[in-house]
Scaffold this motif. Sequence first.
Motif, PDB file in Angstrom:
ATOM      1  N   LEU A  37       0.813  -1.213   0.000  1.00 57.61           N
ATOM      2  CA  LEU A  37       0.000   0.000   0.000  1.00 57.61           C
ATOM      3  C   LEU A  37       0.845   1.261   0.000  1.00 57.61           C
TER       4      LEU A  37
ATOM      5  N   TRP B  26     -16.228  -7.294  -3.838  1.00 56.18           N
ATOM      6  CA  TRP B  26     -15.549  -7.031  -2.568  1.00 56.18           C
ATOM      7  C   TRP B  26     -14.857  -8.268  -2.004  1.00 56.18           C
TER       8      TRP B  26
ATOM      9  N   SER C  50      -9.384  -2.204   1.739  1.00 53.46           N
ATOM     10  CA  SER C  50      -7.990  -1.770   1.897  1.00 53.46           C
ATOM     11  C   SER C  50      -7.122  -2.120   0.687  1.00 53.46           C
ATOM     12  N   LEU C  81     -15.342  -3.045   3.404  1.00 52.33           N
ATOM     13  CA  LEU C  81     -15.777  -4.422   3.168  1.00 52.33           C
ATOM     14  C   LEU C  81     -14.687  -5.448   3.428  1.00 52.33           C
ATOM     15  N   GLY C 107     -20.452  -8.306   4.243  1.00 48.62           N
ATOM     16  CA  GLY C 107     -20.742  -8.008   2.846  1.00 48.62           C
ATOM     17  C   GLY C 107     -22.216  -8.076   2.482  1.00 48.62           C
ATOM     18  N   ALA C 110     -23.362  -4.831   0.940  1.00 50.72           N
ATOM     19  CA  ALA C 110     -22.793  -4.731  -0.406  1.00 50.72           C
ATOM     20  C   ALA C 110     -23.608  -5.580  -1.383  1.00 50.72           C
TER      21      ALA C 110
END
Lengths: 439, 72, 155
Positions: A37, B26, C50, C81, C107, C110
Amino acid sequence: MTQKNNQINARQSKQIAGALALASCGLFATSGHATELSKKADDWKVDAALMYYGEQDRVQAVEAIGTAQKAFGDDSVLDLKLVVDSLTGASASGAVAQSSSQTFTRPSGNGQYSVAAGDTPLDDTFHDTRVQANVGWSEVLTPDWKLNVGAYGSKEFDYMSMGLNASIERGFNKDNTTLFLGTAYSFDVVDPVGGRPVDLSSMAVRDNFASEEAYRSAFDATRQSGSDNKQTADVMLGITQVLSQRWLLQANYGLSSVNGYLTDPYKVLSVVDNNGITQDLLYESRPDSRLKHSFYVMTKGALDAGVVDFSYRYNTDDWDLKSHTLETHYRYYFTGNFYGQLHLRYYQQTAANFYQPFLMADTPLPEFASADYRIGDMSAYTIGIKFGHRLSGGHEMSYRLEYYQQDPKNNGTTIPGELQNFDLFPTQKAITAQFSYSF
Amino acid sequence: MLKPALVAVTLIIGLSGCSNLGVQPWEKGQLARSDMALDSEKLDLALDDHIYFSKEGSSGGRAFAGGGCGCN
Amino acid sequence: MKKIWLLLSLMAAGVQAAPSLDHQVFNAQNQAVSLSEFKGKVVYVDFWASWCGPCRKSFPWMNEIQTKYQDQGLAVVAINLDTDNELAQEFLKQVPANFSVRFNPEGDVARSFDLLGMPSSFMFNRQGQLVQHHVGFYADKAAEYEQELVNLLKE
């Protein structure tokens, strides 16, 4: 009492070790992500590697490769690549070993070299430096469509190649499925040292001629003037499918049509009699077209502390050369920033239909013939290890060591006379050592 | 000679019909890992391909499209 | 009749299979809270993780619009999420957020919003109705996104 305490201590320490392992796994997961990251997305991303390739008693090569990638906005990526390699050493000429020493004319026609009795003839004339540059651009057209275009050029002493490629990708099914269609065209100019040999012409050797002039005119008669070229057109269709949260699968089909000068100008065939004694040496001759198919299936999986992939490739072409390739890479992270990796590869091919380890003197000359072991029956395997460190700021350093062994095999040819005393299909061993750095 | 092409193309297009395979956007955290990118070791692969191309009778097959994070 | 009552009560409890503010998520204290707490405002709901690169790029922009328009009644709500909350916390340490951050590790929200990609954003007007939807975050479209919000704030 003490014994019981010890038992408890042992159990406790096991639990502590377990907890520590768990904790370090958690640490690993976070730190691994953190390193990734902390890299800025809009900077240049550079990968560079230096590789040494060395064959036992034969070719030695050093290759340096560098790629640089830069994103422009959210939709465009520029890719640059530069490769420089340098080659020295000897490679098999295609001629067979004999019980007496043999003399060969160098490809240039200037000078000759001798091969000792019993040795596989190797041509040591080969020295070359090659420079290659690629440029690529990829553009996200819409969230579903992506276009890639590229061009490259490469130059070495006796060879020049340039090419263009374009491909389009389309995502389906929430980007779980990607269809890929690519095409490439390349144009090569072959300008061998000493000119292109006339197909299946007989090698002129100075010792067999009374004067230098007589030798020269005989040598010149084996050469065609000017350079020749080769065109390759490729089409590839592929699909990449996400199978699960950790696994993906790729399947590709490639069609490649090659036209033009496909002969290796430095390869020869021995013409032997029924006793296996060489009567003549002929320059090889290959067809001027080749249509190749490749089928490739690969699966790759994300493991808790590693990555693994397996692939299988099947190749077939109208030279009847067929091959199977099985390959796997397995990476294991010892810590979040240090990994070891194993690479295994097995390759097996059947000979092209015009491959012959030698020609028989009493048999009419075929239209095409080559004794190049690289298009003969062969199996090969690779074992490699690699270690890598992820450093701060998204840098990574890795070392790689591989062993590659080729085992050429007789394609069913009966070996006459004294040739039976020699290993006509010698095993070839090579190692590669590589250092890479990315930042 | 183009029969293998027909078989492969049919197979690949057919595979793309398996649209119930896959995960939600996701759920791609693992697939987004840099070591899961298909070109994550592109230098090694390029160097290997160069060696095998010059030492063996057949070559090619690989492509770097697809996979990954599925972001944007 | 009983079945209908059951159905109605389920609906009332906020089991919705469509993008709306009637969904339960977790706050930073790990308490279940409803998105309806933002009703009455113009709500920009963003789904992120992330490991998602464009999500990282969207954070500074979301900070900016939150600061610029919160007085006019804008609420930016970014729903994380990640299944592993530590990864989300690590991300937030690197890219601090001055807007509301919520968590939906299961989730399910979502899924109700039927995300097509990451990140995904949904704009709700002051009446809590969904009016706009974007997949991905593109810096060169940020002005366009902002204008859409400004229009909603003026309504």
